[in-house]
Write an enzyme that holds these catalytic residues in place. Structure first.
Site, PDB file in Angstrom:
ATOM      1  N   GLY A   1      58.670  29.665 -17.116  1.00 19.90           N
ATOM      2  CA  GLY A   1      57.330  29.717 -16.557  1.00 19.90           C
ATOM      3  C   GLY A   1      56.640  28.390 -16.777  1.00 19.90           C
TER       4      GLY A   1
ATOM      5  N   CYS B   1      58.407  26.312 -25.694  1.00 19.98           N
ATOM      6  CA  CYS B   1      57.410  25.924 -24.703  1.00 19.98           C
ATOM      7  C   CYS B   1      57.709  24.496 -24.253  1.00 19.98           C
ATOM      8  CB  CYS B   1      56.019  26.003 -25.327  1.00 19.98           C
ATOM      9  SG  CYS B   1      54.702  25.566 -24.188  1.00 19.98           S
TER      10      CYS B   1
ATOM     11  N   HIS C   1      52.734  34.575 -22.655  1.00 16.24           N
ATOM     12  CA  HIS C   1      52.862  33.171 -23.040  1.00 16.24           C
ATOM     13  C   HIS C   1      52.225  32.257 -21.978  1.00 16.24           C
ATOM     14  CE1 HIS C   1      55.278  29.643 -24.703  1.00 16.24           C
ATOM     15  NE2 HIS C   1      54.798  29.183 -23.570  1.00 16.24           N
ATOM     16  N   GLU C   2      52.564  32.493 -20.703  1.00 21.52           N
ATOM     17  CA  GLU C   2      52.058  31.612 -19.638  1.00 21.52           C
ATOM     18  C   GLU C   2      50.552  31.767 -19.459  1.00 21.52           C
ATOM     19  OE1 GLU C   2      53.816  29.277 -18.678  1.00 21.52           O
ATOM     20  OE2 GLU C   2      55.631  30.122 -19.546  1.00 21.52           O
TER      21      GLU C   2
END
Ligand code: NI
Length: 186
Positions: free
Chosen positions: A49, A102, A144-145
């Site tokens: 993502g 990330c 998370h995104e």
């Protein structure tokens, strides 16, 4: 299309609340081109993502596509998803833990608790309403995104920073333990 530079930890834009995208702005050529470039950048970096603040644009736009890769060999496969102006409507009290990385925190992994299920409302890239009810890995990646749109990073969500690891040390010390436990949510 173009591969965009990725903002790394320490860039102030990663810590700001991103602006919502207006209807006309969403359909503008520049915004549609940005979404195409975000998709290309995510794929090129082997990401699951990418959020617009990660490419130096403080707008509430995120793209996701789950597929196994060198960075996430056990990832399931999902369709390509573009999420604009998301709002969570419900989150399970049940939490699951998974190892996250990330593109903005290069070479780091950490164990992060996330809601096991959630529902959210957003727009798709054509401005049509999008209602999502998701569980498991997709729910984790979405959290998370979407955190990126609110200026949050996975390290902020870790319950215990003692698992924060560089990739090589994660592979050496944590990944085998995790796999021995079945890779299951704990
Ligand atoms: Ni990220």
């Amino acid at each position: 299309m173009a591969i965009l530079p990725i903002a790394k930890l320490g860039e102030p834009i990663l810590r700001r609340l991103a602006d919502p995208v207006g209807p006309d702005e969403l359909m503008a050529t520049g915004t549609q081109a940005l979404i195409d470039d975000m998709i290309e950048t995510m794929r090129s970096a082997n990401g699951l993502g990418l959020a617009a603040p990660q490419v130096f644009v403080s707008k509430q736009i995120a793209v996701l596509q789950l597929a196994p890769s060198a960075r996430y060999p056990d990832a399931p496969v999902s369709g390509l998803l573009t999420v604009i102006n998301p709002v969570f409507s419900d989150q399970s009290s049940e939490m699951i833990q998974g190892w996250e990385g990330c593109l903005s925190l290069e070479n780091l992994r950490g164990l992060v608790p996330r809601h096991a299920a959630l529902t959210l409302d957003a727009l798709d890239r054509q401005g049509q309403p999008l209602h999502l009810a998701v569980t498991g890995f997709l729910a984790v990646v979405l959290q998370h995104e979407l955190d990126h749109l609110w200026g949050k990073l996975f390290i902020d969500r870790m319950a215990d920073l003692s698992t924060l690891s560089h990739q090589r040390e994660y592979d050496r010390h944590w990944s085998p333990l995790w796999q021995r436990a079945g890779g299951a949510p704990v």
